[in-house]
Design a protein around this motif. Structure first.
Motif, short mmCIF file in Angstrom:
data_model
loop_
_atom_site.label_atom_id
_atom_site.label_comp_id
_atom_site.label_asym_id
_atom_site.label_seq_id
_atom_site.Cartn_x
_atom_site.Cartn_y
_atom_site.Cartn_z
N SER A 103 -2.29 3.71 -1.43
CA SER A 103 -1.68 4.37 -2.46
C SER A 103 -0.85 5.53 -1.97
CB SER A 103 -2.82 4.70 -3.42
OG SER A 103 -3.50 5.64 -2.92
N TYR A 104 -0.06 6.09 -2.74
CA TYR A 104 0.88 6.98 -2.30
C TYR A 104 1.54 7.64 -3.50
CZ TYR A 104 4.36 3.55 -2.48
OH TYR A 104 5.41 2.57 -2.93
N THR A 105 2.14 8.80 -3.67
CA THR A 105 2.50 9.48 -4.52
C THR A 105 4.12 9.09 -4.94
OG1 THR A 105 1.09 11.54 -4.26
CG2 THR A 105 3.09 11.71 -5.67
N ASP A 126 9.59 5.89 -0.49
CA ASP A 126 8.35 6.71 -0.60
C ASP A 126 7.45 6.31 0.09
OD1 ASP A 126 9.68 7.99 -3.11
OD2 ASP A 126 8.89 6.56 -4.42
N ARG A 127 7.47 4.90 0.50
CA ARG A 127 6.38 4.41 1.35
C ARG A 127 6.73 5.04 2.77
NH1 ARG A 127 6.77 -0.27 -2.08
NH2 ARG A 127 8.47 -0.99 -0.76
N ASN A 167 -5.48 2.91 3.36
CA ASN A 167 -4.82 3.80 2.23
C ASN A 167 -3.62 3.06 1.79
OD1 ASN A 167 -4.20 6.00 0.51
ND2 ASN A 167 -3.53 7.38 2.29
N ASN A 171 8.18 7.77 3.62
CA ASN A 171 7.90 9.35 3.66
C ASN A 171 6.29 9.52 3.50
OD1 ASN A 171 10.49 10.04 3.54
ND2 ASN A 171 10.58 9.97 1.24
N ASN A 172 5.61 8.44 3.02
CA ASN A 172 4.27 8.78 3.17
C ASN A 172 3.81 8.53 4.50
OD1 ASN A 172 1.61 8.67 1.78
ND2 ASN A 172 1.16 6.96 2.58
N SER A 231 7.97 9.77 -5.88
CA SER A 231 8.82 10.72 -6.04
C SER A 231 9.31 10.72 -7.25
CB SER A 231 9.98 10.40 -4.74
OG SER A 231 10.71 9.04 -5.35
N LYS A 275 4.46 11.56 6.58
CA LYS A 275 3.77 12.72 6.53
C LYS A 275 2.13 12.54 7.17
CE LYS A 275 5.32 13.93 1.83
NZ LYS A 275 4.93 13.88 0.42
N LEU A 276 1.92 11.11 7.30
CA LEU A 276 0.79 10.93 7.88
C LEU A 276 0.80 11.26 9.44
CD1 LEU A 276 -2.15 9.59 8.12
CD2 LEU A 276 -0.92 7.47 8.16
#
Length: 316
Positions: A246-248, A293-294, A244, A296-297, A250, A300-301
């Motif tokens: 890809s990520y959203t 962002d990476r 995975n 934080n992703n 910010s 979250k995981l």
């Protein structure tokens, strides 16, 4: 010292074509030279002490063409120690571009397959008038990509606009990292009730009448617990099928992308040093924001696997 030249020239039309130059003291051979679906490719294999051999390929994908993914698979199948560089005309918003184009989406899908990765560098590689973008990419397989360092984007050669040269270092005398024994698991698809049942069954196999009289007894019990967990895991938790990557983005990153491109246009249009300073300032801020962002992703995981979730009623 001279070079051995390997080239794939475009026939019948000006421009285009790809070329690799290898120093003469390096043992090498050409293994692929073709143009397919307007993708121009040249590839050589060089001998190294560490990896036996490395495939190095240069590829050009015109703006009007799609990336021929079968070529990249073919290169990897020839030698899974490969480095693929070139102008793919692919833009990725995750790398600081204003948008992800069709070739960028193809590149994302390729990376998700997991056999090839891209160097994490968001520096723009092409500029013309008030337009700048990252179009040129360095792709590599593991473990080669972990050895790539000192990636730099330089000023255009002989012109005020166009593609910027990319350079990087890769030592071939170091020992490669061993393949990780860890397995990537898809915890979202885990059947936790099945995991608990299987784990209970395994733990019931232990002789509870036994005693721990030595360190050997403790080690035996520890190995038994570990193996029981592994058996239950294999039974109830499937492995991850793909990476995975890809990520959203910010809102901060999206805003910095916009501000960076606006400052660049103002700088190139008016030549104002203040705009130039703002552009480079936004560029640094964007790099840090994308890194956050990476991170934080990843957080979250990891939080999705927290102790509270593992011990919820839904699990046990």
């Amino acid at each position: 010292m001279g070079y051995n030249i390997f080239r794939n020239d475009r026939v019948g039309k000006p421009g285009g074509g790809v070329l690799l130059a290898v120093k003469q003291h390096i043992k090498c051979r050409e293994i692929l030279n073709k143009t397919t679906r307007n993708n121009e490719v040249i590839a050589v294999e060089i001998e190294t002490q560490t990896f036996k051999s490395i495939l190095i390929s240069s590829i050009y994908v015109p703006p009007t063409a799609k990336i021929d993914l079968s070529i990249l698979h073919e290169l990897y199948n020839i030698n899974n120690n490969c480095i693929i560089v070139g102008d793919l005309n692919a833009t990725l918003q995750l790398m600081g571009s204003r948008k992800t184009n069709a070739r960028g989406k193809q590149l994302q899908e390729l990376i998700k397959e997991g056999f090839i990765e891209c160097v994490d560098d968001d520096s723009t590689t092409f500029e013309k008038n008030d337009y700048e973008e990252k179009l040129d990419w360095i792709l590599a397989s593991q473990p080669l990509i972990s050895f790539i360092s000192n990636v730099e984007t330089h000023l255009t050669i002989g012109t005020l606009s166009g593609h910027k040269p990319l350079t990087f270092d890769i030592p071939t005398g170091v020992q490669p990292k061993p393949t990780s024994p860890r397995i990537s698991l898809n915890f979202k698809a885990a059947k936790w009730s099945k995991f608990r049942i299987k784990l209970d069954q395994q733990l019931m196999l232990w002789n509870n009448d036994g005693r721990f009289d030595s360190t050997l007894d403790i080690e035996e019990y520890t190995s038994f617990i570990t193996n029981s967990i592994m058996v239950a895991t294999q039974e109830a938790i499937p492995p991850t099928q793909q990476m995975n990557t890809s990520y959203t983005l910010s809102e901060a990153s999206k805003n910095l992308i916009k501000l960076k491109h606006q400052a660049y246009r103002r700088w190139k249009k008016a030549g104002n040093n203040m705009d130039k300073h703002q552009y480079y300032n936004y560029k640094v801020l964007l790099t840090n924001s994308l890194r956050n962002d990476r991170r934080n992703n990843l957080n979250k995981l990891m939080s999705s696997l927290c102790q509270k979730k593992m011990y919820s009623d839904a699990v046990w």
